[in-house]
Design an enzyme around this catalytic site. Structure first.
Site, PDB file in Angstrom:
ATOM      1  N   ASP A  31      51.839 -17.990  44.188  1.00  0.00           N
ATOM      2  CA  ASP A  31      51.401 -17.676  45.549  1.00  0.00           C
ATOM      3  C   ASP A  31      52.629 -17.398  46.421  1.00  0.00           C
ATOM      4  OD1 ASP A  31      48.560 -18.439  47.268  1.00  0.00           O
ATOM      5  OD2 ASP A  31      50.414 -18.145  48.394  1.00  0.00           O
ATOM      6  N   ILE A  32      52.534 -16.380  47.258  1.00  0.00           N
ATOM      7  CA  ILE A  32      53.657 -15.972  48.106  1.00  0.00           C
ATOM      8  C   ILE A  32      53.943 -17.005  49.213  1.00  0.00           C
ATOM      9  CG2 ILE A  32      52.427 -14.615  49.876  1.00  0.00           C
ATOM     10  CD1 ILE A  32      54.438 -12.322  49.224  1.00  0.00           C
ATOM     11  N   ASN A  87      38.240 -20.670  47.152  1.00  0.00           N
ATOM     12  CA  ASN A  87      37.661 -20.497  48.479  1.00  0.00           C
ATOM     13  C   ASN A  87      36.668 -19.340  48.402  1.00  0.00           C
ATOM     14  OD1 ASN A  87      39.231 -22.506  49.748  1.00  0.00           O
ATOM     15  ND2 ASN A  87      40.962 -21.109  49.880  1.00  0.00           N
ATOM     16  N   GLY A  93      37.907 -20.416  54.356  1.00  0.00           N
ATOM     17  CA  GLY A  93      39.328 -20.091  54.444  1.00  0.00           C
ATOM     18  C   GLY A  93      39.763 -18.968  53.522  1.00  0.00           C
ATOM     19  N   GLN A  94      38.788 -18.263  52.911  1.00  0.00           N
ATOM     20  CA  GLN A  94      39.188 -17.155  52.033  1.00  0.00           C
ATOM     21  C   GLN A  94      39.779 -16.022  52.878  1.00  0.00           C
ATOM     22  OE1 GLN A  94      36.066 -15.463  49.573  1.00  0.00           O
ATOM     23  NE2 GLN A  94      37.542 -14.273  48.360  1.00  0.00           N
ATOM     24  N   HIS A 100      39.875 -15.583  43.216  1.00  0.00           N
ATOM     25  CA  HIS A 100      41.111 -16.156  42.667  1.00  0.00           C
ATOM     26  C   HIS A 100      41.008 -17.671  42.629  1.00  0.00           C
ATOM     27  CE1 HIS A 100      41.553 -15.540  47.020  1.00  0.00           C
ATOM     28  NE2 HIS A 100      42.190 -16.692  47.023  1.00  0.00           N
ATOM     29  N   LEU A 101      41.603 -18.212  41.580  1.00  0.00           N
ATOM     30  CA  LEU A 101      41.695 -19.661  41.417  1.00  0.00           C
ATOM     31  C   LEU A 101      43.082 -20.104  41.877  1.00  0.00           C
ATOM     32  CD1 LEU A 101      40.866 -22.449  40.202  1.00  0.00           C
ATOM     33  CD2 LEU A 101      41.729 -21.614  38.007  1.00  0.00           C
ATOM     34  N   HIS A 102      43.123 -21.036  42.839  1.00  0.00           N
ATOM     35  CA  HIS A 102      44.391 -21.670  43.210  1.00  0.00           C
ATOM     36  C   HIS A 102      44.622 -22.847  42.263  1.00  0.00           C
ATOM     37  CE1 HIS A 102      44.736 -20.001  47.441  1.00  0.00           C
ATOM     38  NE2 HIS A 102      43.427 -19.914  47.303  1.00  0.00           N
TER      39      HIS A 102
HETATM   40  P1  5GP Z   1      42.615 -17.544  50.012  1.00  0.00           P
HETATM   41  O1  5GP Z   1      42.965 -18.007  51.392  1.00  0.00           O
HETATM   42  O2  5GP Z   1      41.936 -16.193  50.046  1.00  0.00           O
HETATM   43  O3  5GP Z   1      41.865 -18.540  49.181  1.00  0.00           O
HETATM   44  O4  5GP Z   1      44.003 -17.380  49.245  1.00  0.00           O
HETATM   45  C1  5GP Z   1      44.757 -16.224  49.268  1.00  0.00           C
HETATM   46  C2  5GP Z   1      46.150 -16.609  48.824  1.00  0.00           C
HETATM   47  O5  5GP Z   1      46.836 -15.440  48.446  1.00  0.00           O
HETATM   48  C3  5GP Z   1      46.974 -17.285  49.905  1.00  0.00           C
HETATM   49  O6  5GP Z   1      47.396 -18.560  49.447  1.00  0.00           O
HETATM   50  C4  5GP Z   1      48.138 -16.323  50.135  1.00  0.00           C
HETATM   51  O7  5GP Z   1      49.359 -16.983  50.390  1.00  0.00           O
HETATM   52  C5  5GP Z   1      48.172 -15.527  48.852  1.00  0.00           C
HETATM   53  N1  5GP Z   1      48.643 -14.168  48.980  1.00  0.00           N
HETATM   54  C6  5GP Z   1      48.236 -13.252  49.905  1.00  0.00           C
HETATM   55  N2  5GP Z   1      48.856 -12.074  49.715  1.00  0.00           N
HETATM   56  C7  5GP Z   1      49.668 -12.254  48.634  1.00  0.00           C
HETATM   57  C8  5GP Z   1      50.578 -11.389  47.949  1.00  0.00           C
HETATM   58  O8  5GP Z   1      50.762 -10.217  48.283  1.00  0.00           O
HETATM   59  N3  5GP Z   1      51.239 -11.922  46.879  1.00  0.00           N
HETATM   60  C9  5GP Z   1      51.055 -13.219  46.471  1.00  0.00           C
HETATM   61  N4  5GP Z   1      51.765 -13.623  45.426  1.00  0.00           N
HETATM   62  N5  5GP Z   1      50.206 -14.053  47.100  1.00  0.00           N
HETATM   63  C10 5GP Z   1      49.529 -13.588  48.166  1.00  0.00           C
END
Ligand code: 5GP
Ligand code: ZN
Length: 114
Positions: A31-32, A87, A93-94, A100-102
């Site tokens: 994750d970035i 999410n 919070g998505q 995607h799985l964190h």
């Molecule tokens: P969500 O909030 O949708 O469950 O999670 C999205 C996740 O994707 C966030 O934790 C965010 O930091 C990560 N993310 C968003 N854009 C990018 C990207 O361009 N590259 C990477 N590696 N992670 C990303």
């Protein structure tokens, strides 16, 4: 592939990511904006907006996403305690609408999550 989806672009190689696993169905990368010392994202290459969209035909694929998440947790030395999060929808919070799985670990996780 869905147009303008950042994770589809990462899956196709059009956009860079710090990848740690890839096969024909699944991709994993860091994750970035990590929320723990280890924060991995595992995605199916197939575009689905969110967990709320998954159908019976995706059972095997989503099972594989979770199995690979657990394998990577072990490989990344957080196998003693890690958290899976999906999410689904804005209220959860998505922010990226490609399922995607964190996989989070490397610190003591708290409960309940906010
Ligand atoms: P969500 O909030 O949708 O469950 O999670 C999205 C996740 O994707 C966030 O934790 C965010 O930091 C990560 N993310 C968003 N854009 C990018 C990207 O361009 N590259 C990477 N590696 N992670 C990303
Ligand atoms: Zn996508």
């Amino acid at each position: 592939m869905k147009k303008d989806c950042i994770f589809c672009k990462i899956a196709s190689g059009e956009f860079p990511a710090d990848k740690i696993y890839e096969d024909e169905d699944v991709l994993a990368f860091y994750d970035i904006r990590p929320q723990a010392p280890k924060h991995i994202l595992v995605i199916p290459k197939l575009h689905l907006d969110s967990p709320g969209e998954a159908k019976e035909e995706h059972d095997a694929l989503m099972g594989k996403v979770m199995r690979i998440g657990a394998d990577l947790a072990k490989r990344e030395k957080i196998g003693d305690g890690f958290r899976f999060i999906f999410n689904s929808g804005e209220n959860a919070g998505q922010t990226v609408f490609h399922i995607h799985l964190h996989v989070l670990g490397g610190r003591r996780m708290t409960w309940p999550p906010g």
